[in-house]
Write an enzyme that holds these catalytic residues in place. Structure first.
Site, PDB file in Angstrom:
ATOM      1  CB  THR A  71      78.157  53.163  32.525  1.00  0.00           C
ATOM      2  OG1 THR A  71      77.025  54.021  32.387  1.00  0.00           O
ATOM      3  CG2 THR A  71      77.799  51.761  32.068  1.00  0.00           C
ATOM      4  CB  CYS A  72      81.587  56.950  33.752  1.00  0.00           C
ATOM      5  SG  CYS A  72      82.723  56.262  34.954  1.00  0.00           S
ATOM      6  CG  ASP A  73      76.312  57.882  29.468  1.00  0.00           C
ATOM      7  OD1 ASP A  73      75.587  58.847  29.763  1.00  0.00           O
ATOM      8  OD2 ASP A  73      76.613  57.599  28.310  1.00  0.00           O
TER       9      ASP A  73
END
Lengths: 376, 376
Positions: free
Chosen positions: B323-325
């Site tokens: 994810t982009c987290d």
């Protein structure tokens, strides 16, 4: 809480936990950001909240979209976005996802490594690509820096390589961290990447775009600077760095667009004390870290909480979720106080919960279903 | 990995990420624990993995069940459990959940506060209740202590109050923390609560049950003591504390029963370096902290990882999710090494992932669906 949400909660008394989100407020935030940075193209960060009514409203307003996965690309297209208006902004993409996005017409991709660049050259030939540079995240409540981005030196080589591989070396990006409360972080980052524009121009590569990422803050429990302060600081830094040869500017707001449009309505399951000598009460809600409030990890995001007893005497509390997991504690060290009258069965509201809540929710941890969602 | 799982993965090549779990191994673990602690009644902690094939197999073996929510009570009943074999072990229960469990025939409930006790008296009258006592969690990789349990002094008052309220003051419980690798922690806790049995007997309340919780460890990356070591230590401590007047013993294993029965199959999405000078490679998988590997928070649970290149030269890696987290990093400080030959598209296995993975998975973070599940 907007009047529309207050009315909905009072009239419908929806089962808890649930998110109620006012789509008009989303539009208001979009317009405020566009006014603050009129030269920037807004790519809404879909991951903040991918609900169809939000995407549809933003399509109508002319927003573009930053997608983290092919599934998010699809959600944008379903909401009416043109594929040219979608950027695949995750620097980590499966080959199958690149292929499907390219087949769907997406032509703008992020990367931060030679390995990813080669995947793009093979599976999304000719696309516009931009390289993510690692910058300081000081001042951000939810920092991002260790996982993403590369050095300026590596980025230079990668942009040269992009051209050799038949891709379009479109621009550079950075991200100052989410819920960034310092305007100075954008200014520092702009100065840093601008030098690379000059450097690459001398090497024969004309970059055309600077992606400033997102990170614009929402007011949670504590005050944050207004969006105009960020707009002014950014435009000042851009002019300093680029004079009147400004590149296209891209921003990728997520939190700023949707967070304060939403309110989570929750129920108090239990209020108790560890022992009679302990002044701190433990307040357990029917939503916790695994029910959507994942950003309370490390007490990073501190939501404002209201109760039916506000105005009465308060006392110190720890606030936790309903699961049997010891890690499911939202606030223990952030000095929350809640009314002494608070009791089991009370409904409370967690404000500015429109971003990074619904999709984070675990599918069934401890048997609890994810929170319900109401878009009004 | 059991031969059945290896065969399934080789023959089916299921889409990643997915969990493949061998239900025969669940049975083997249940039997091993029963052999190690023949006097204890096993209440499987449903939250570890509530999949129907697991519950059904355990019902057949005579297991009882520890449910964290009414939804988990229902899952047990659907799998054929009798309601008398289900304990509602969460100390934090909505009134509606208590009512529904009581109506379904559940008659055993945990609590750790007077407020919860009063809810039980009103909505589950006459039920057997047990009070959770706060004990030390030293030695546990996933400690639980701050959120649950009360002091011995408060527990004493609460058990007296339980009788006054018309409930059946059945026993006491404690939890030494999950993935507890020290047998001494059980011994210390048993000694502590045993004194309260004596004390309450003198006050006219005869407790009949001691719930030792779960916490029995699984072998992840590092070795742990065998289950017999825990069985011996516990029986020794019980005999020391209670002589031959042993109370009923309850244990609530979750991780021990299902963890090593499952393997997550994942795909390498990207292997990259921050810059040419950095020896550490970043390995990004198609599953991460928000896709089910929530227990890698703080690098608490360190899964063993195998790859198609095992045996070749290895180098240091950080391991992150798709994810982009920025928080979606599993291991950065735990000195993981993986083969230098590892590359995008490789399939890897994360071992002993049968517990606390599937239900934790976020419903759609970044657009990614929760991992698929195969019970064989």
């Amino acid at each position: 809480m907007t009047p529309k949400i207050a009315r909905f909660l009072a009239e419908q008394q929806p089962a808890t936990p649930c998110l109620v989100l006012d789509v008009d407020r989303v539009e208001g935030n979009f317009r405020a950001l566009r006014d603050a940075l009129p030269l920037a193209q807004i790519y809404y960060a879909v991951k903040a909240n991918p609900a169809h009514p939000i995407l549809e409203r933003l399509v109508g307003l002319g927003s573009r979209f930053d997608a983290a996965s092919f599934e998010e690309v699809e959600a944008c297209l379903r909401a009416g976005a043109r594929p040219e208006a979608v950027s695949f902004g995750n620097t980590i993409k499966k080959v199958s996802a690149i292929r499907r996005a390219f087949a769907a017409g997406v032509s703008m991709y992020a990367f931060d490594s030679v390995e990813e660049l080669e995947k793009l050259a093979q599976h999304a030939p000719g696309s516009r690509v931009y390289c993510r540079i690692l910058v300081e995240n000081a001042g951000a409540d939810w920092p991002l820096s260790r996982k993403f981005g590369t050095t300026v030196e590596t980025a230079r080589n990668l942009m040269l390589r992009a051209g050799e591989l038949g891709l379009d070396p479109y621009g550079l990006s950075f991200h100052v961290g989410s819920q960034q409360t310092s305007t100075a972080s954008y200014e520092a980052a702009i100065g840093r990447v601008a030098m690379l524009f000059t450097d690459l121009r001398e090497a024969g590569v004309n970059l055309r775009m600077l992606n400033l990422g997102g990170g614009f803050p929402t007011r949670y429990r504590d005050e944050v600077p207004g969006i105009d302060a960020f707009g002014n600081a950014i435009m000042h830094a851009m002019t300093e760095a680029f004079g009147n040869a400004l590149p296209e500017m891209v921003i990728e707001p997520g939190r700023f667009i949707v967070a304060d449009a939403g309110v989570v309505s929750a129920e108090v399951v239990l209020v108790s004390r560890r022992s009679e000598e302990q002044p701190v009460r433990w307040v357990y809600l029917d939503i916790g870290r695994f029910g959507g409030l994942a950003e309370t990890e490390g007490e990073a995001i501190r939501y404002r909480i209201t109760t039916p007893h506000d105005g009465g005497t308060t006392g110190p509390v720890a606030i936790a979720g309903p699961t049997c997991d010891g890690a499911d504690i939202m606030y223990e060290r952030s000095n929350y106080r809640l009314p002494m009258a608070l009791t089991c069965g009370d409904r409370v509201e967690l404000h500015s919960t429109g971003a990074y809540v619904t999709t984070y929710a675990s599918q069934a941890f401890n048997g609890f279903a994810p929170l319900a969602e109401h878009y009004i």
